[in-house]
Enzyme design. Structure first.
Site, PDB file in Angstrom:
ATOM      1  N   TYR A 171     -17.194  15.793 -15.820  1.00  0.00           N
ATOM      2  CA  TYR A 171     -17.611  14.395 -15.713  1.00  0.00           C
ATOM      3  C   TYR A 171     -18.638  14.256 -14.580  1.00  0.00           C
ATOM      4  O   TYR A 171     -18.426  14.766 -13.467  1.00  0.00           O
ATOM      5  CB  TYR A 171     -16.361  13.555 -15.421  1.00  0.00           C
ATOM      6  CG  TYR A 171     -16.624  12.096 -15.257  1.00  0.00           C
ATOM      7  CD1 TYR A 171     -16.996  11.315 -16.346  1.00  0.00           C
ATOM      8  CD2 TYR A 171     -16.500  11.492 -14.021  1.00  0.00           C
ATOM      9  CE1 TYR A 171     -17.241   9.971 -16.194  1.00  0.00           C
ATOM     10  CE2 TYR A 171     -16.735  10.130 -13.862  1.00  0.00           C
ATOM     11  CZ  TYR A 171     -17.106   9.379 -14.958  1.00  0.00           C
ATOM     12  OH  TYR A 171     -17.342   8.054 -14.804  1.00  0.00           O
ATOM     13  N   ASP A 230      -8.585  18.555 -15.318  1.00  0.00           N
ATOM     14  CA  ASP A 230      -8.818  17.157 -15.681  1.00  0.00           C
ATOM     15  C   ASP A 230      -8.421  17.023 -17.149  1.00  0.00           C
ATOM     16  O   ASP A 230      -9.098  17.547 -18.032  1.00  0.00           O
ATOM     17  CB  ASP A 230     -10.290  16.800 -15.448  1.00  0.00           C
ATOM     18  CG  ASP A 230     -10.584  15.318 -15.723  1.00  0.00           C
ATOM     19  OD1 ASP A 230      -9.893  14.718 -16.569  1.00  0.00           O
ATOM     20  OD2 ASP A 230     -11.531  14.785 -15.106  1.00  0.00           O
ATOM     21  N   ARG A 241       0.840  -1.208   0.000  1.00  0.00           N
ATOM     22  CA  ARG A 241       0.000   0.000   0.000  1.00  0.00           C
ATOM     23  C   ARG A 241       0.871   1.253   0.000  1.00  0.00           C
ATOM     24  O   ARG A 241       0.545   2.257  -0.619  1.00  0.00           O
ATOM     25  CB  ARG A 241      -0.973  -0.005   1.185  1.00  0.00           C
ATOM     26  CG  ARG A 241      -1.762   1.289   1.341  1.00  0.00           C
ATOM     27  CD  ARG A 241      -3.048   1.177   2.176  1.00  0.00           C
ATOM     28  NE  ARG A 241      -2.897   0.290   3.309  1.00  0.00           N
ATOM     29  CZ  ARG A 241      -2.169   0.551   4.395  1.00  0.00           C
ATOM     30  NH1 ARG A 241      -1.515   1.685   4.505  1.00  0.00           N
ATOM     31  NH2 ARG A 241      -2.087  -0.334   5.374  1.00  0.00           N
ATOM     32  N   LYS A 245      -9.163   5.755 -19.463  1.00  0.00           N
ATOM     33  CA  LYS A 245      -9.503   6.235 -20.799  1.00  0.00           C
ATOM     34  C   LYS A 245      -8.256   6.176 -21.695  1.00  0.00           C
ATOM     35  O   LYS A 245      -7.772   5.110 -21.981  1.00  0.00           O
ATOM     36  CB  LYS A 245     -10.103   7.636 -20.699  1.00  0.00           C
ATOM     37  CG  LYS A 245     -11.146   7.786 -19.556  1.00  0.00           C
ATOM     38  CD  LYS A 245     -12.405   6.963 -19.753  1.00  0.00           C
ATOM     39  CE  LYS A 245     -13.301   6.908 -18.517  1.00  0.00           C
ATOM     40  NZ  LYS A 245     -13.626   8.161 -17.897  1.00  0.00           N
TER      41      LYS A 245
END
Ligand SMILES: *Cc1c(COP(=O)(O)O)cnc(C)c1O
Length: 386
Positions: free
Chosen positions: A107, A180, A54, A205
């Site tokens: 978005y 973004d 992690r 994407k």
């Protein structure tokens, strides 16, 4: 080659940044590290800083170096999804009482995260058309936000915002400026060079590019905010898994050539649609009639792979979206295959009835890298069937 070779060209960085051959075997492709834990040479004696999956993983580090190099960032962080990255950034940068000034067609999931998850924790939200800098200046003058958040090109209306102008306005008010960059990708647009503080990606994407991995990335101009966000990445744990990080790195190596093909195919599809009498409006920054065309031509090095179109009414738009054959009806975007999406009932259903609602006449195309004649023929047959 390390990320220090920042003078290299974009495609050289895409292929080599973070991809130093393995020291022990010489493997040209660094191994995919699946280990969750790392042997210590005496208590606290870490070999290379790795301790637990992690807090750090070499495959994730490779991806983070690659993204930082491509965005011209001091540091990048990789997450389990775009929204996981956004959540970490927002919680690292903001405290209750802070306000985010956001574009009016971001978005849907970004709006939902702010309005419905962080809102109840005391973060407020105001929405403005970011492509209109006068409106942004007026909103900032009314009340200084802690953060300004923009998507350009925006989703799904392809509005273009002047990033350098927005950064000047935001910084004058003491705000953190976030871009973004999912739609353009660093192959076409580098927000940090234009003054942005943080770049957000849904790596699901274009970065991943093959519709086979969900991921997110943040790239920072500022080491302090990167450090604070990295603490949250570690403390809350929404990291990308090693295999996801590996797939994303693999995808990014071809980002430059994919974006060129996405852009040229999208241009051809947009031009075809613009000349068709069943199509009311085409939204694509590569068309000279698009209101953001000139700005996009200076701020971006290509116009990208997303084209939206308006049809006569909602029923016709739905029929069109269900009539393509090569364009698959599906959510998401940015993969090598072409997709068609009906935002009002699919990707943007969560913002229906809000100030971010998408008109029901709109269809969004994610234009893939297939043979362009086949793509044009497909939209042609879908329009003919209406
Ligand atoms: C998909 C998307 C996101 C969210 O990313 P996930 O990987 O789905 O969490 C954020 N911004 C934009 C522009 C997107 O298209």
């Amino acid at each position: 080659m390390s990320t220090h070779d920042a003078a290299r060209g974009f495609d050289s960085l895409a292929v080599h940044a973070g991809q130093t051959p393995d020291e022990t075997t010489g493997a040209v492709i660094p191994p995919l590290h699946v280990s969750t834990t790392y042997a210590q040479d005496g208590i606290g004696g870490l070999r290379g800083g790795y301790e637990y999956g992690r807090s750090g993983n070499p495959t994730r580090t490779a991806l983070e170096s690659q993204v930082a190099a491509l965005e011209g960032a001091v540091r990048a962080l990789s997450f389990a999804s775009g929204l996981a990255g956004e959540d970490a950034l927002l919680r690292a940068a903001l405290v209750p009482g802070d306000e985010v000034l956001m574009g009016n067609d971001v978005y849907g999931g970004t709006y939902r995260l702010l309005a419905r998850v962080l809102g109840p924790w005391g973060i407020t939200l105001r929405v403005v058309d970011m492509s209109d800098l006068d409106a942004v200046a007026a909103a900032i003058e009314q009340r200084a936000p802690r953060m300004v958040w923009v998507e350009t090109p925006s989703n799904p209306m392809l509005r273009i915002t002047d990033i350098a102008g927005l950064a000047r306005l935001g910084h004058a008010a003491g705000a953190i400026v976030v871009v973004d960059n999912t739609f353009a990708s660093p192959a076409l647009q580098r927000p940090i060079a234009l003054g942005a503080d943080v770049v957000v990606h849904s790596a699901t994407k274009y970065l991943g590019g093959h519709s086979d991995v969900v991921g997110g990335a943040l790239a920072f101009a500022d080491a302090d905010l990167a450090e604070k966000t990295q603490f949250l990445q570690f403390a809350a744990g929404a990291v990308s898994g090693p295999f996801d990080a590996y797939l994303t790195t693999r995808g990014i190596k071809t980002l430059g050539i994919r974006m060129q093909r996405h852009s040229s195919n999208a241009q051809a599809v947009a031009e075809y649609l613009a000349g068709h009498d069943r199509v009311a409006t085409v939204y694509y920054p590569g068309l000279p009639a698009h209101p953001g065309h000139e700005l996009a031509a200076t701020q971006m090095s290509g116009f990208g792979g997303i084209v939206s179109l308006a049809l006569a009414d909602g029923a016709t738009a739905r029929r069109f979206a269900e009539s393509t054959r090569l364009f698959t009806l599906a959510e998401s975007l940015g993969g090598v295959e072409s997709l068609v999406n009906y935002p009002d009932a699919m990707t943007h259903a969560s913002v229906r009835g809000t100030e971010l609602a998408v008109p029901d006449t709109i269809v969004r195309l994610s234009v893939g890298i297939e043979s362009v004649d086949d793509l044009v023929a497909d939209v042609d047959q879908a329009l003919a069937s209406l």
